[in-house]
Design a protein around this motif. Structure first.
Motif, PDB file in Angstrom:
ATOM      1  N   VAL A 174       0.843  -1.198   0.000  1.00  0.00           N
ATOM      2  CA  VAL A 174       0.000   0.000   0.000  1.00  0.00           C
ATOM      3  C   VAL A 174       0.876   1.245   0.000  1.00  0.00           C
ATOM      4  N   LYS A 175       1.875   1.267   0.886  1.00  0.00           N
ATOM      5  CA  LYS A 175       2.778   2.419   0.956  1.00  0.00           C
ATOM      6  C   LYS A 175       3.486   2.640  -0.378  1.00  0.00           C
ATOM      7  N   ALA A 176       4.044   1.589  -0.951  1.00  0.00           N
ATOM      8  CA  ALA A 176       4.786   1.724  -2.204  1.00  0.00           C
ATOM      9  C   ALA A 176       3.886   2.205  -3.337  1.00  0.00           C
ATOM     10  N   THR A 177       2.677   1.697  -3.382  1.00  0.00           N
ATOM     11  CA  THR A 177       1.733   2.117  -4.417  1.00  0.00           C
ATOM     12  C   THR A 177       1.358   3.579  -4.257  1.00  0.00           C
ATOM     13  N   ALA A 178       1.091   3.989  -3.023  1.00  0.00           N
ATOM     14  CA  ALA A 178       0.730   5.379  -2.766  1.00  0.00           C
ATOM     15  C   ALA A 178       1.882   6.323  -3.084  1.00  0.00           C
ATOM     16  N   VAL A 179       3.081   5.940  -2.684  1.00  0.00           N
ATOM     17  CA  VAL A 179       4.257   6.778  -2.959  1.00  0.00           C
ATOM     18  C   VAL A 179       4.455   6.951  -4.465  1.00  0.00           C
ATOM     19  N   ASP A 180       4.304   5.875  -5.218  1.00  0.00           N
ATOM     20  CA  ASP A 180       4.471   5.978  -6.663  1.00  0.00           C
ATOM     21  C   ASP A 180       3.345   6.777  -7.307  1.00  0.00           C
TER      22      ASP A 180
END
Length: 234
Positions: A174-180
């Protein structure tokens, strides 16, 4: 939140799959299945686009601890360094995991509690055995990029301005997707009640909020003004 006249919001449901959920998931997130009712209510809102993502790994995926020799092959504990196949100077350190979400296996399926009838688009990720891929947009290597899913293009084709993320796990995919999503230029939020992390508790939540903030992503509440903006589109 910026409330411009072109407001068009997308909901991304990250990896709400059997292997990430109790009671039988091989990489189950504590209480991971419990977020389905919140997500289903969110799916009923008038989003311009609703996306579900899925880990879809080959059996020999690099993130599986069992694919590495001892002693550095303990799930949850061991880490490895992965190099960009086209640029060995670009590296990533990543944790090793139990075997999970093998393509075509029951563990790779979206949980039946999720109202998939409201999903408009599905993104599959993690198919390159050489690379870890938490984000639903691309692998972490940028020089050059190795794998892109096309999600950014899909969002732009729908004229999306704002992206809201839910799903599993809060502190990884979730974090990686949001950051991207934020890197791609979308105003981006993670809805707290719609996600669970591998690490849980007040300290983990505080750490995640700060990490997201560093990348221009905001943690919001399901009953907060950001989600209300979507709800008010009805």
């Amino acid at each position: 939140m910026t409330l411009d006249k072109a407001f068009k919001a997308a909901l991304i449901v990250v990896d709400l799959q059997e292997d990430f959920c109790p009671p039988n998931g091989s990489l189950a997130v504590t209480d991971g299945r419990s977020i389905a009712p919140v997500i289903n209510k969110l799916l009923q809102l008038p989003w311009a686009l609703r996306v579900a993502t899925k880990d879809m790994h080959p059996k020999d995926h690099i993130s599986f601890a069992s694919n590495h020799p001892p002693p550095n092959n303990k799930p949850f504990e061991s880490s490895i360094t992965i190099s960009n196949p086209h640029n060995p100077d670009e590296t990533q350190s990543t944790r090793l995991w139990p075997v999970h979400c093998i393509a075509g296996s029951p563990g790779s399926e979206l949980i039946p509690e999720l109202d998939v009838g409201h999903i408009d688009h599905v993104v599959e990720k993690g198919q390159d055995k050489r690379l870890e891929m938490y984000s639903a947009f691309c692998t972490p290597f940028l020089n050059p990029k190795i794998v892109e899913t096309g999600l950014a293009d899909t969002l732009r084709e729908r004229d999306i301005t704002h992206v809201f993320c839910v799903g599993l796990a809060a502190d990884f995919c979730v974090k990686a997707t949001a950051v991207d999503a934020a890197k791609e230029g979308f105003e981006t939020f993670v809805i707290r009640e719609g996600t669970k992390g591998v690490e849980q508790g007040d300290e983990a939540d505080k750490k995640l909020v700060e990490e997201l903030k560093e990348h221009n992503v905001t943690m919001v509440a399901v009953d907060g003004p950001e989600v209300a903006k979507v709800r008010d589109l009805k």
